[in-house]
Write a protein that holds these residues in place. Structure first.
Motif, mmCIF file in Angstrom:
data_model
loop_
_atom_site.group_PDB
_atom_site.id
_atom_site.type_symbol
_atom_site.label_atom_id
_atom_site.label_comp_id
_atom_site.label_asym_id
_atom_site.label_seq_id
_atom_site.Cartn_x
_atom_site.Cartn_y
_atom_site.Cartn_z
ATOM 1 N N UNK A 207 17.758 49.161 80.661
ATOM 2 C CA UNK A 207 18.035 48.786 79.279
ATOM 3 C C UNK A 207 17.406 47.424 78.988
ATOM 4 N N UNK A 208 16.735 47.323 77.864
ATOM 5 C CA UNK A 208 16.085 46.075 77.458
ATOM 6 C C UNK A 208 16.810 45.489 76.255
ATOM 7 N N UNK A 209 17.069 44.188 76.279
ATOM 8 C CA UNK A 209 17.794 43.526 75.204
ATOM 9 C C UNK A 209 16.849 42.557 74.488
ATOM 10 N N UNK A 210 16.827 42.646 73.146
ATOM 11 C CA UNK A 210 15.994 41.769 72.333
ATOM 12 C C UNK A 210 16.808 41.194 71.179
ATOM 13 N N UNK A 211 16.377 40.055 70.708
ATOM 14 C CA UNK A 211 16.978 39.460 69.525
ATOM 15 C C UNK A 211 16.085 39.665 68.315
ATOM 16 N N UNK A 212 16.709 39.784 67.131
ATOM 17 C CA UNK A 212 15.951 40.013 65.887
ATOM 18 C C UNK A 212 16.371 38.992 64.847
ATOM 19 N N UNK A 213 15.387 38.323 64.240
ATOM 20 C CA UNK A 213 15.646 37.373 63.166
ATOM 21 C C UNK A 213 14.504 37.489 62.158
ATOM 22 N N UNK A 214 14.800 38.029 60.980
ATOM 23 C CA UNK A 214 13.763 38.265 59.975
ATOM 24 C C UNK A 214 13.045 36.982 59.589
#
Length: 324
Positions: free
Chosen positions: A256-263
């Motif tokens: 499982x890969x975890x990423x952060x998202x910020x527009x």
């Protein structure tokens, strides 16, 4: 002009006041907008409280998105004119007038009303970029929690029109019906003891390739548990106020890969033709009636503290807006 000011960071319902400020002047490449309606987003409240990824210098005028009419043009602005009705993002939109960068202004067709226009950019564009961020293609399965949120409802609706399958997790049984009323399918209430079995029945065992977590805490582990091996889990929000809890085994043994998202980081770097195409898709869905951006309540700018308090309440049906 009236402006919603905070001189310290803290509870928005306590630190926001309305004060008189000088009329701002647009600089090169900017426009001044006379505000009609402005949105209260979660990130606006977090900015006022000092808990967001950006801290403005104090005292600050709050707000980041609104709709209105162009009132003045800065040097070098082309293709826009005074009197045009627009949606825009910027700093300090909770005021009678605010400044926006001309390239980011969205000209509005008559089919988009003010209540929709006030919330047209930040949350809907987050949804559009999230779908691209997880590389969602027709036929794929993805899952999101906090599915009654503004971004989640747009994402689910757009995904359905693109042929992408979305499992929409909610915490209340009533929310399943609320989403169904918006023609959003595949909603599952996690209040049911067998909710994971319900998800598997809906997907018919097909792997879920990505999960979007707007809650944090132990819910992140739940998302991992129902995803396929090698899935991507995206941290988008922190509704619970708790950090994501993901067992190491999910990362080590299942990939499982975890990423952060910020527009706010992605949008300025995105090619302009792509942004224009996504906005055109959104406006088309709204004009056709396939996508509805809901409003819970509208408050006058003079009552901004009450508006902020209302926006912090749970189980709203839509955005709280501020009228200029």
């Amino acid at each position: 002009m009236r402006s919603a000011i905070h001189e310290t960071f803290g509870n928005p319902a306590e630190v926001l006041t309305v004060e008189d400020r000088p009329l701002p002047e647009p600089g090169p490449g900017e426009v001044r907008v006379k505000m009609r309606l402005a949105s209260i987003h979660n990130h606006d409240l977090l900015t006022v409280s000092g808990d967001y990824g950006y801290k403005p210098p104090l005292p600050a005028v709050a707000g980041s998105e609104a709709t209105g009419t162009i009132d003045a043009l800065g040097e070098g602005v082309e293709g826009l004119k005074v009197g045009q009705r627009v949606a825009a993002t910027g700093r300090g939109t909770w005021a009678d007038y605010f400044i926006a960068k001309a390239p980011g202004v969205v000209l509005l067709p008559d089919a988009v009303d003010d209540e929709t226009a006030a919330q047209l950019v930040a949350m809907p564009m987050s949804a559009m970029f999230l779908l691209d961020f997880v590389h969602a293609h027709p036929g794929d399965w993805i899952v999101q929690n906090a599915a009654t949120g503004a971004v989640a409802k747009v994402l689910a609706t757009v995904a359905q029109t693109r042929g992408v399958n979305v499992i929409n997790l909610v915490r209340r049984d009533e929310a399943v019906a609320e989403l169904a009323a918006l023609n959003i399918r595949n909603a599952v209430s996690t209040s049911a003891a067998n909710w994971k079995e319900q998800v598997e029945a809906i997907t018919e065992g097909a792997p879920i390739k990505a999960a979007i977590d707007g809650v944090g805490g132990p819910q992140a582990a739940d998302l991992c548990a129902i995803c396929g091996n090698g899935a991507t889990v995206v941290s988008f929000g922190l509704m619970s106020g708790e950090p994501m809890e993901i067992p190491s085994g999910q990362l080590i043994f299942r990939g499982i890969e975890v990423k952060g998202f910020w527009l706010a980081k992605l949008l300025p770097e995105a090619p302009k033709p792509k942004v224009a195409a996504l906005m055109g898709e959104l406006v088309g869905l709204i004009a056709s009636g396939k996508l509805t951006l809901q409003v819970d309540a509208i408050y006058d700018l003079a009552d901004v503290a009450k508006a902020a308090e209302a926006a912090m309440q749970g189980q709203r049906i839509g955005k709280v807006l501020i009228r200029g």
